[in-house]
Motif scaffolding. Structure first.
Motif, PDB file in Angstrom:
ATOM      1  N   ILE A 162       0.711  -1.324  -0.028  1.00 37.78           N
ATOM      2  CA  ILE A 162       0.044  -0.112   0.007  1.00 37.78           C
ATOM      3  C   ILE A 162       0.859   1.259  -0.101  1.00 37.78           C
ATOM      4  N   ILE A 163       1.958   1.350   0.806  1.00 34.24           N
ATOM      5  CA  ILE A 163       2.926   2.464   0.759  1.00 34.24           C
ATOM      6  C   ILE A 163       3.605   2.591  -0.514  1.00 34.24           C
ATOM      7  N   GLU A 166       1.012   4.247  -2.811  1.00 35.03           N
ATOM      8  CA  GLU A 166       0.872   5.612  -2.349  1.00 35.03           C
ATOM      9  C   GLU A 166       1.884   6.413  -3.097  1.00 35.03           C
ATOM     10  N   GLN A 167       3.129   6.003  -2.911  1.00 35.60           N
ATOM     11  CA  GLN A 167       4.455   6.750  -3.176  1.00 35.60           C
ATOM     12  C   GLN A 167       4.397   6.815  -4.910  1.00 35.60           C
ATOM     13  N   ALA A 169       1.665   6.641  -6.715  1.00 36.67           N
ATOM     14  CA  ALA A 169       0.480   7.576  -6.949  1.00 36.67           C
ATOM     15  C   ALA A 169       1.113   9.073  -6.768  1.00 36.67           C
ATOM     16  N   LYS A 170       1.911   9.386  -5.706  1.00 36.21           N
ATOM     17  CA  LYS A 170       2.363  10.632  -5.700  1.00 36.21           C
ATOM     18  C   LYS A 170       3.337  11.031  -6.893  1.00 36.21           C
ATOM     19  N   GLU A 173       1.316  12.033  -9.831  1.00 36.84           N
ATOM     20  CA  GLU A 173       0.421  13.116 -10.030  1.00 36.84           C
ATOM     21  C   GLU A 173       1.424  14.294 -10.481  1.00 36.84           C
TER      22      GLU A 173
END
Length: 394
Positions: A162-163, A166-167, A169-170, A173
């Motif tokens: 998950i981490i 998330e990284q 996904a950042k 962006e």
């Protein structure tokens, strides 16, 4: 016959004796029947209890989160299958061992102290598991004390994936906005570059009798081609990557990459090794994965000043194939680590800053994940995780 206290004899009442024996036998039979019934009920209860225990054990073993119970002294009394899968530990290894003695849980026990006496409820924290394989996993955990100071139960789940997402996904962006802008600029630049290269080539042809001027024209052509290569890489980064997936022989892929790196290896006196676990499946686009490994290897070699070592490792872990490229070079600080996948960011004087951005795009197209571990002065390790389709692992 019987003797009375006065010495006289009285006849024995046979009928009374027979009734007494009959009553005794009747009660004995009733008692035996009750005992047999009690035994049957106990046996039935034991069967029901065994079934309930199996049912509860099945539930416990089927839970996707890790569960470890400890007694009042912090001694592990139970570990479920999910906890074993996350930690690489088996019940035989840990049951009867103090959880504080397991290096995997040092980060957690250092924070919580004796988890058997933990009184906090309904909270969650994170800790790092330091596995014996050398890998690290981030877990989210909570503690529930048992009544009457009987110990406690540790619940945890693996947050590493998950981490990582998330990284990623950042990063996406930031990359999406920059990619759209860069693609528009690239298209605007590419057309005039083509004209410049054409005119410079014609000029170079016309200057055959003037070598010095012809060299200047040659430099223009070379510069334009370099710019065109940068733009081509940029467009590769910004557009959707088209894959041609197939089952790949990891040894063939690594051999081809090593061939391209041979000159750099000898020139820099680098000890380049590779380890491939036999039978490891690899599924993806051969040419694009070749580009990925080649880029990572060249970066690893460029990070080494003087003699050094670079290692490639390919192995399977659960339902993923892992490709690792590690070096003992200069390493990176945290600021650099946070930016290495951003387009045009580079710590090298001659770098374009697109290589790792393209690598990241290719791995994303394979539905994989790339992570990097580095410490300034102690080298770097890139790890790529690619999913293995069921048909590829059969």
């Amino acid at each position: 016959m019987s003797t009375s206290p006065e010495g006289a004899t009285t006849p024995i009442d046979i009928q009374e004796l027979m009734r007494a024996m009959e009553y005794f036998n009747e009660q004995s039979a009733r008692l035996s029947a009750s005992y047999q019934k009690l035994e049957e009920e106990v046996a039935s209860l034991n069967i029901a209890l065994d079934a309930k225990n199996r049912y509860l054990t099945n539930i416990l073993q089927s839970i996707s989160n890790g569960v470890i119970s400890v007694d009042s002294q912090g001694i592990i009394t139970l570990i479920n299958r999910a906890a074993g899968d996350m930690t690489g530990l088996t019940p035989e290894q840990v049951v009867g061992t103090a959880i504080s003695d397991l290096p995997e849980f040092h980060d957690l026990t250092r924070t919580e102290g004796n988890i058997a006496h933990q009184t906090l409820k309904d909270f969650s924290r994170t800790a790092t598991l330091h596995l014996r394989s050398g890998a690290k996993k981030v877990i989210e955990y909570s503690l529930t004390p048992l009544e009457e100071d009987a110990g406690g139960i540790l619940f945890f789940r693996d947050m590493t994936r998950i981490i990582e997402l998330e990284q990623q996904a950042k990063r996406n962006e930031k990359l999406t906005a920059m990619g759209e802008m860069a693609a528009n600029i690239a298209h605007e630049i590419r057309n005039p570059l083509g004209s410049i290269e054409l005119f410079a080539s014609l000029l170079r042809r016309d200057l055959e009798q003037e070598p010095e001027k012809q060299q200047l024209a040659t430099n223009i052509v070379s510069g334009v081609r370099n710019l065109n290569t940068v733009i081509s890489n940029l467009l590769l980064f910004t557009r959707n990557v088209s894959l041609s997936k197939e089952l790949i022989d990891p040894q063939e892929l690594v051999n081809e990459v090593l061939t391209f790196c041979e000159h750099l290896k000898h020139r820099r006196h680098i000890n380049l090794t590779h380890t491939i676990t036999p039978g490891t499946p690899l599924y993806g686009d051969f040419d694009l994965l070749n580009q990925v490994l080649l880029n990572l290897l060249q970066n690893a070699m460029n990070a080494i000043e003087g003699d050094g070592a670079v290692a490639i490792r390919v192995y399977a872990e659960e339902n993923h194939t892992l490709l690792e490229v590690s070096d003992d070079g200069c390493g990176m600080n945290q600021e650099t680590l946070d930016k290495i996948f951003i387009p045009f960011y580079t710590s090298r004087a001659k770098g374009t800053g697109l290589g790792l951005s393209i690598v990241n795009r290719i791995i994303e197209a394979h539905q994989g994940v790339i992570r990097v571990e580095s410490e300034l002065g102690h080298g770097t390790r890139f790890t790529i995780k690619l999913p293995i389709p069921e048909r590829a692992s059969e």
